[in-house]
Design a protein around this motif. Structure first.
Motif, PDB file in Angstrom:
ATOM      1  N   ALA A 107      43.732  -2.299-100.615  1.00 27.34           N
ATOM      2  CA  ALA A 107      42.962  -3.002 -99.593  1.00 27.34           C
ATOM      3  C   ALA A 107      43.589  -2.894 -98.214  1.00 27.34           C
ATOM      4  CB  ALA A 107      42.794  -4.467 -99.985  1.00 27.34           C
ATOM      5  N   THR A 108      44.920  -2.966 -98.138  1.00 26.24           N
ATOM      6  CA  THR A 108      45.580  -2.911 -96.844  1.00 26.24           C
ATOM      7  C   THR A 108      46.990  -2.376 -97.004  1.00 26.24           C
ATOM      8  OG1 THR A 108      46.389  -4.233 -94.952  1.00 26.24           O
ATOM      9  CG2 THR A 108      46.241  -5.342 -97.091  1.00 26.24           C
ATOM     10  N   VAL A 109      47.429  -1.582 -96.045  1.00 24.92           N
ATOM     11  CA  VAL A 109      48.793  -1.062 -96.047  1.00 24.92           C
ATOM     12  C   VAL A 109      49.679  -1.846 -95.091  1.00 24.92           C
ATOM     13  CG1 VAL A 109      48.020   1.264 -96.625  1.00 24.92           C
ATOM     14  CG2 VAL A 109      48.283   0.623 -94.217  1.00 24.92           C
ATOM     15  N   ARG A 110      49.104  -2.832 -94.384  1.00 23.04           N
ATOM     16  CA  ARG A 110      49.866  -3.570 -93.365  1.00 23.04           C
ATOM     17  C   ARG A 110      50.221  -4.991 -93.773  1.00 23.04           C
ATOM     18  NH1 ARG A 110      50.138  -2.942 -88.121  1.00 23.04           N
ATOM     19  NH2 ARG A 110      49.026  -4.855 -87.591  1.00 23.04           N
ATOM     20  N   PHE A 111      49.510  -5.567 -94.723  1.00 20.27           N
ATOM     21  CA  PHE A 111      49.722  -6.967 -95.048  1.00 20.27           C
ATOM     22  C   PHE A 111      49.903  -7.146 -96.547  1.00 20.27           C
ATOM     23  CE2 PHE A 111      47.193  -6.880 -91.162  1.00 20.27           C
ATOM     24  CZ  PHE A 111      47.951  -7.687 -90.328  1.00 20.27           C
ATOM     25  N   GLU A 112      50.634  -8.204 -96.903  1.00 20.74           N
ATOM     26  CA  GLU A 112      50.804  -8.543 -98.305  1.00 20.74           C
ATOM     27  C   GLU A 112      49.556  -9.255 -98.816  1.00 20.74           C
ATOM     28  OE1 GLU A 112      53.281  -7.406 -99.879  1.00 20.74           O
ATOM     29  OE2 GLU A 112      54.553  -6.808 -98.190  1.00 20.74           O
ATOM     30  N   MET A 113      49.529  -9.479-100.116  1.00 24.97           N
ATOM     31  CA  MET A 113      48.341 -10.024-100.772  1.00 24.97           C
ATOM     32  C   MET A 113      47.923 -11.366-100.184  1.00 24.97           C
ATOM     33  SD  MET A 113      47.837 -10.874-104.789  1.00 24.97           S
ATOM     34  CE  MET A 113      46.393 -11.762-105.365  1.00 24.97           C
ATOM     35  N   HIS A 114      48.893 -12.240 -99.941  1.00 21.08           N
ATOM     36  CA  HIS A 114      48.561 -13.581 -99.487  1.00 21.08           C
ATOM     37  C   HIS A 114      48.290 -13.647 -97.982  1.00 21.08           C
ATOM     38  CE1 HIS A 114      49.439 -15.078-103.449  1.00 21.08           C
ATOM     39  NE2 HIS A 114      50.621 -14.501-103.420  1.00 21.08           N
ATOM     40  N   ASP A 115      48.372 -12.508 -97.300  1.00 22.53           N
ATOM     41  CA  ASP A 115      48.052 -12.452 -95.867  1.00 22.53           C
ATOM     42  C   ASP A 115      46.721 -11.747 -95.632  1.00 22.53           C
ATOM     43  OD1 ASP A 115      50.447 -13.694 -95.203  1.00 22.53           O
ATOM     44  OD2 ASP A 115      51.536 -11.802 -95.141  1.00 22.53           O
ATOM     45  N   TRP A 116      45.811 -11.839 -96.609  1.00 18.11           N
ATOM     46  CA  TRP A 116      44.528 -11.152 -96.492  1.00 18.11           C
ATOM     47  C   TRP A 116      43.753 -11.588 -95.251  1.00 18.11           C
ATOM     48  CZ3 TRP A 116      40.357 -14.323 -96.160  1.00 18.11           C
ATOM     49  CH2 TRP A 116      40.511 -15.627 -96.628  1.00 18.11           C
ATOM     50  N   TYR A 117      43.930 -12.870 -94.849  1.00 14.00           N
ATOM     51  CA  TYR A 117      43.196 -13.385 -93.696  1.00 14.00           C
ATOM     52  C   TYR A 117      43.609 -12.678 -92.409  1.00 14.00           C
ATOM     53  CZ  TYR A 117      47.540 -16.044 -93.710  1.00 14.00           C
ATOM     54  OH  TYR A 117      48.863 -16.400 -93.760  1.00 14.00           O
ATOM     55  N   ALA A 118      44.875 -12.220 -92.338  1.00 17.28           N
ATOM     56  CA  ALA A 118      45.314 -11.478 -91.160  1.00 17.28           C
ATOM     57  C   ALA A 118      44.626 -10.124 -91.097  1.00 17.28           C
ATOM     58  CB  ALA A 118      46.836 -11.315 -91.178  1.00 17.28           C
ATOM     59  N   ASP A 119      44.440  -9.496 -92.258  1.00 14.32           N
ATOM     60  CA  ASP A 119      43.712  -8.228 -92.276  1.00 14.32           C
ATOM     61  C   ASP A 119      42.258  -8.444 -91.888  1.00 14.32           C
ATOM     62  OD1 ASP A 119      44.214  -5.274 -93.478  1.00 14.32           O
ATOM     63  OD2 ASP A 119      42.151  -5.896 -93.841  1.00 14.32           O
ATOM     64  N   ALA A 120      41.672  -9.567 -92.325  1.00 11.84           N
ATOM     65  CA  ALA A 120      40.295  -9.873 -91.933  1.00 11.84           C
ATOM     66  C   ALA A 120      40.199 -10.076 -90.426  1.00 11.84           C
ATOM     67  CB  ALA A 120      39.811 -11.120 -92.670  1.00 11.84           C
ATOM     68  N   LEU A 124      41.650   4.804-100.421  1.00 12.37           N
ATOM     69  CA  LEU A 124      41.235   5.077-101.793  1.00 12.37           C
ATOM     70  C   LEU A 124      42.199   6.119-102.353  1.00 12.37           C
ATOM     71  CD1 LEU A 124      38.866   3.997-103.508  1.00 12.37           C
ATOM     72  CD2 LEU A 124      37.657   6.122-103.002  1.00 12.37           C
ATOM     73  N   ILE A 125      42.740   5.848-103.542  1.00 11.60           N
ATOM     74  CA  ILE A 125      43.828   6.647-104.103  1.00 11.60           C
ATOM     75  C   ILE A 125      43.451   7.117-105.505  1.00 11.60           C
ATOM     76  CG2 ILE A 125      46.290   6.632-104.691  1.00 11.60           C
ATOM     77  CD1 ILE A 125      46.623   4.293-102.745  1.00 11.60           C
ATOM     78  N   VAL A 126      43.946   8.290-105.871  1.00 11.64           N
ATOM     79  CA  VAL A 126      43.721   8.838-107.212  1.00 11.64           C
ATOM     80  C   VAL A 126      45.067   9.102-107.870  1.00 11.64           C
ATOM     81  CG1 VAL A 126      42.946  10.852-108.508  1.00 11.64           C
ATOM     82  CG2 VAL A 126      41.446   9.835-106.823  1.00 11.64           C
ATOM     83  N   TYR A 127      45.181   8.640-109.112  1.00 12.23           N
ATOM     84  CA  TYR A 127      46.375   8.921-109.925  1.00 12.23           C
ATOM     85  C   TYR A 127      45.967   9.771-111.113  1.00 12.23           C
ATOM     86  CZ  TYR A 127      50.059   8.251-113.386  1.00 12.23           C
ATOM     87  OH  TYR A 127      51.030   8.456-114.337  1.00 12.23           O
ATOM     88  N   ASP A 128      46.687  10.861-111.327  1.00 10.66           N
ATOM     89  CA  ASP A 128      46.407  11.767-112.439  1.00 10.66           C
ATOM     90  C   ASP A 128      47.472  11.564-113.516  1.00 10.66           C
ATOM     91  OD1 ASP A 128      45.875  13.806-114.212  1.00 10.66           O
ATOM     92  OD2 ASP A 128      45.567  15.329-112.671  1.00 10.66           O
ATOM     93  N   PRO A 129      47.124  10.951-114.650  1.00 10.53           N
ATOM     94  CA  PRO A 129      48.131  10.715-115.695  1.00 10.53           C
ATOM     95  C   PRO A 129      48.641  11.991-116.340  1.00 10.53           C
ATOM     96  CG  PRO A 129      45.940  10.120-116.476  1.00 10.53           C
ATOM     97  CD  PRO A 129      45.802  10.429-115.024  1.00 10.53           C
ATOM     98  N   ASN A 130      47.906  13.086-116.240  1.00 10.27           N
ATOM     99  CA  ASN A 130      48.344  14.343-116.848  1.00 10.27           C
ATOM    100  C   ASN A 130      49.512  14.962-116.087  1.00 10.27           C
ATOM    101  OD1 ASN A 130      46.329  14.311-118.887  1.00 10.27           O
ATOM    102  ND2 ASN A 130      44.828  15.040-117.395  1.00 10.27           N
ATOM    103  N   LEU A 180      40.969   8.997 -99.394  1.00 10.86           N
ATOM    104  CA  LEU A 180      40.272   8.444 -98.227  1.00 10.86           C
ATOM    105  C   LEU A 180      41.164   7.396 -97.590  1.00 10.86           C
ATOM    106  CD1 LEU A 180      36.580   7.854 -99.460  1.00 10.86           C
ATOM    107  CD2 LEU A 180      37.375   9.635 -97.888  1.00 10.86           C
ATOM    108  N   SER A 181      41.251   7.407 -96.288  1.00 12.40           N
ATOM    109  CA  SER A 181      42.044   6.415 -95.568  1.00 12.40           C
ATOM    110  C   SER A 181      41.202   5.806 -94.451  1.00 12.40           C
ATOM    111  CB  SER A 181      43.325   7.048 -95.006  1.00 12.40           C
ATOM    112  OG  SER A 181      43.008   8.150 -94.167  1.00 12.40           O
ATOM    113  N   ASP A 182      41.807   4.910 -93.684  1.00 11.81           N
ATOM    114  CA  ASP A 182      41.129   4.231 -92.575  1.00 11.81           C
ATOM    115  C   ASP A 182      39.908   3.456 -93.058  1.00 11.81           C
ATOM    116  OD1 ASP A 182      42.992   5.332 -90.784  1.00 11.81           O
ATOM    117  OD2 ASP A 182      41.807   7.141 -90.570  1.00 11.81           O
ATOM    118  N   LEU A 183      40.013   2.838 -94.216  1.00  6.93           N
ATOM    119  CA  LEU A 183      38.930   2.035 -94.765  1.00  6.93           C
ATOM    120  C   LEU A 183      39.183   0.561 -94.460  1.00  6.93           C
ATOM    121  CD1 LEU A 183      38.623   3.784 -98.253  1.00  6.93           C
ATOM    122  CD2 LEU A 183      37.292   4.250 -96.182  1.00  6.93           C
ATOM    123  N   ILE A 184      38.113  -0.184 -94.248  1.00 10.26           N
ATOM    124  CA  ILE A 184      38.226  -1.581 -93.830  1.00 10.26           C
ATOM    125  C   ILE A 184      38.236  -2.479 -95.065  1.00 10.26           C
ATOM    126  CG2 ILE A 184      37.236  -3.401 -92.395  1.00 10.26           C
ATOM    127  CD1 ILE A 184      35.935  -1.231 -90.700  1.00 10.26           C
TER     128      ILE A 184
END
Length: 704
Positions: free
Chosen positions: A494-507, A516-522, A530-534
């Motif tokens: 959701a955000t690379v600048r704030f911790e979970m409990h600081d969601w209101y600052a991101d808002a 958006l991130i992809v992990y390949d277990p193989n 994708l980056s720069d998402l709100i």
């Protein structure tokens, strides 16, 4: 868009205000003050001190740096642990005397003399460590007393052996080489100090012992609760400090070859000035080797320059005292006000004009009370269930704010067990083809829980973006996840600048801080697609086998990203102008999708999103509990199809059942509702739904 709006948008795109805040959060910012002080003292004394920049002067200075640097490093270890050692000067005097006696009088080898000197230092450190660490006496008063005791022992012993020390010479060529030898033009003792500094840097920054020192210095009670042996850690810090002081004393004895009755006097002032000026906090829990050495070099250049200019000793000590007072003042003020400065500059709102909200007066979004018919599950037991999911056996899995994943047994879901403990806040969940539960854990990354409840980290880092000032490779808020047909896991941060409990600052910022991130277990690889998402949130693999749907909460929209097919790599808007803030997205039994709205838009906040200057002033001048924030008191669930058409809605206007909804899952004719701020789940019967439908089967097919 009007011209003024275009200019405002361009201004925040070309001159992003968040850059300054991200610079101030860098660890090397704490080194700015000692580095600036070092540059200043060189700029002042370089032109006026004769032969200041000549190599001979630098070589001589590096020899003295080897001794003072080791002492400062030792004091740094103690101060990081939350203590202080005022006895370093007296310990230094005892160790120099020991080294000279063992080498000159007893004629020991280099190793034998070194061992005896380090042993004396270790004993002095053990005395301090026992009283401060084990008996828990006050460090300042204790080491002030041992300063007097150790100095008294020196004053008693030194006159009795000083003549023997002067009349004899060491018989060790290696000892002479340590004191007089050079490597690449610099004294060997300097290279020894460099090697010790590198090892200590690795220990403090990468080693478990260093982390424990920082934890004990930062918060002793918390360190104790975390299982750290606080007393032993403090004890060992004092022993290590005195051992390093002894090593510096051994170098001094090899270089000078004699001692005077005032040796080590005032050295505690030099060492303490160097450490505090180097940014080693008096409160503990903060400091580094590089900063300590910069402080030591500053003090050494200042002292030797004043001596070269024939400044009297008392004036020299006075200047050092004034520098120490200034350094303490800066340390106290910086520690006290650093968070205020960061708050003033870190939160950096940007222009974010939302499209008009889809009408809620006509059509499928007309408010209703359909959610009031839901039945509570786990009332008063659940705490912070952000998401829920079912396995093929009908067991219900939810997270909790305590870091647990709870498994509720059907069909009534009154019995439960702690299925696994993640240590963080479980967010979105998904089952893979083999029955493993994949979980996004806020602040920790992407995890996997086996059917037996074994927790394993999948990934906590992704590729760092080239334009990022702050290190955005480490994940801060992995939010929701889903699994692609080929087994890859796609999830939102959701955000690379704030911790979970600081969601209101991101808002409040409403800038593109998410990805958006992809992990390949193989292959075990992780990459950002994708980056720069709100504030990207809910993620759901679509039925078409080529794309995923994901939400951008503060942008009030749903997007589609194609991971395969002819449109691979393309991003499309599916729904814009939602009347609330979208959260999780999940499949429905009829080929459509469920969407949770965790709150409703308000005109005041919508208007403020077009005024970043206003929001910035609010963040700086108004307490956080008075900020304009998203309204998260009205829960809603929508159903939409592949075309983005909203088909129906479920509301709880009074907030009696579900005041906030972050996720929902359909399972065998019932819609299950959860909210991260709720103390329950809800079960709403869906008479027209497929009574045998299971979400896991829709991904991987029914078992044979």
């Amino acid at each position: 868009m009007s011209l003024s709006e275009s200019l405002v948008r361009l201004r925040y795109r070309v001159f992003p205000d968040h850059v300054l805040g991200e610079i101030l959060t860098k660890k090397w910012v704490d080194s700015a003050i000692p580095f600036a002080a070092l540059v200043l003292v060189i700029a002042i004394f370089g032109p006026i001190v004769p032969r200041f920049f000549q190599f001979g002067t630098i070589s001589l200075l590096s020899g003295e740096m080897a001794e003072l640097g080791l002492i400062v490093l030792g004091l740094t270890v103690v101060m990081i642990s939350g203590g202080i050692d005022l006895s370093v000067g007296s310990t230094f005097a005892l160790c120099v005397t020991t080294a000279l006696y063992m080498m000159n009088v007893q004629g020991l080898s280099l190793g034998g003399g070194l061992a005896a000197t380090l042993a004396v230092g270790a004993v002095c450190g053990a005395i301090n460590g026992f009283m401060v660490g084990i008996l828990r006496m006050r460090a300042f008063l204790t080491t002030l007393v041992t300063l007097i005791i150790f100095r008294s022992v020196f004053d008693i012993v030194f006159p009795q052996i000083s003549t023997d020390i002067v009349m004899n010479y060491p018989q060790s060529p290696a000892y002479d080489a340590l004191g007089m030898g050079h490597l690449l033009g610099l004294p060997i003792s300097f290279w020894v100090m460099v090697a010790v500094a590198l090892v200590l840097h690795i220990v403090l920054s990468r080693g478990r012992y260093g982390w424990r020192l920082l934890a004990v210095g930062g918060a002793r009670r918390s360190a104790h609760n975390a299982g750290i042996n606080v007393r032993w850690t403090v004890f060992s810090a004092y022993v290590l400090c005195s051992v390093l002081v002894a090593l510096g004393a051994y170098h001094f004895s090899a270089r000078i070859g004699s001692a005077a009755s005032d040796i080590g006097a005032g050295m505690e002032l030099q060492a303490l000035t160097a450490t505090v000026l180097g940014g080693i906090s008096l409160g503990g829990g903060r400091g580094s080797v590089s900063k300590a050495l910069m402080g030591a070099l500053f003090v050494l250049i200042l002292s030797t320059s004043l001596l070269a200019l024939a400044i009297p000793g008392p004036v020299n000590a006075l200047i050092l005292g004034l520098v120490l007072v200034s350094a303490v003042f800066l340390d106290v003020r910086w520690v006290k006000n650093r968070h205020k400065l960061l708050r003033a500059v870190y939160i950096s709102p940007t222009f974010n004009k939302l499209p008009p909200a889809i009408s809620t007066t006509v059509g499928p979004l007309v408010p209703n009370d359909r959610l009031r018919a839901s039945e509570p599950i786990g009332l008063g037991i659940m705490d912070g269930a952000e998401d829920a999911i079912f396995d093929r056996d009908g067991n219900l899995y939810t997270g909790s704010r305590h870091g647990d994943i709870m498994r509720w047994f059907g069909p009534d879901y009154t019995r439960y067990e702690i299925f696994a403990h993640t240590g963080g806040a479980p967010q979105g969940m998904a089952f893979d083809a083999t029955g493993n539960l994949v979980v996004c854990v806020g602040g920790m990354g992407l995890y996997q829980v086996s059917p037996e409840g074994e927790v394993r980290l999948l990934t906590a880092e992704t590729n760092r973006s080239w334009t990022s000032i702050a290190d955005d490779s480490v994940m801060k808020l992995a939010d929701d996840c889903d699994i692609l047909p080929d087994g890859r896991i796609i999830f939102s941060e959701a955000t690379v600048r704030f911790e979970m409990h600081d969601w209101y600052a991101d808002a409040l910022e409403s800038r593109g801080n998410g990805r958006l991130i992809v992990y390949d277990p193989n292959t075990g690889t992780t990459r950002t697609i994708l980056s720069d998402l709100i504030f990207p949130n809910g993620v759901c693999t679509s039925y078409d086998g080529e794309s995923v749907l994901f939400a951008e909460s503060w942008a009030c929209r749903i997007n589609r990203y194609y991971y395969a097919g002819p449109k691979k790599g393309r991003l499309e808007r599916v729904i814009e102008g939602l009347p609330g803030y979208p959260d999780n997205i999940n499949r429905a039994s009829d080929g459509t999708y469920w969407l949770a709205l965790m709150g409703s838009r308000t005109p005041a906040l919508d208007l403020s999103l077009e005024m970043p200057g206003f929001r910035r002033r609010m963040a700086r001048r108004v307490s956080q509990d008075a900020w304009l924030m998203p309204n998260l008191n009205t829960g809603c669930v929508l159903k939409f199809n592949e075309k983005g058409e909203i088909l129906e809605s479920f509301w709880d206007l009074g907030g009696t059942r579900h005041p906030m909804i972050t996720s929902m899952r359909e399972h065998r004719g019932t819609l299950y509702l959860c909210g991260i701020f709720n103390n329950r789940m809800g079960a709403l019967k869906l008479p027209d739904a497929d009574q045998n439908w299971c979400g896991v089967d829709s991904y991987w097919g029914k078992p044979a």
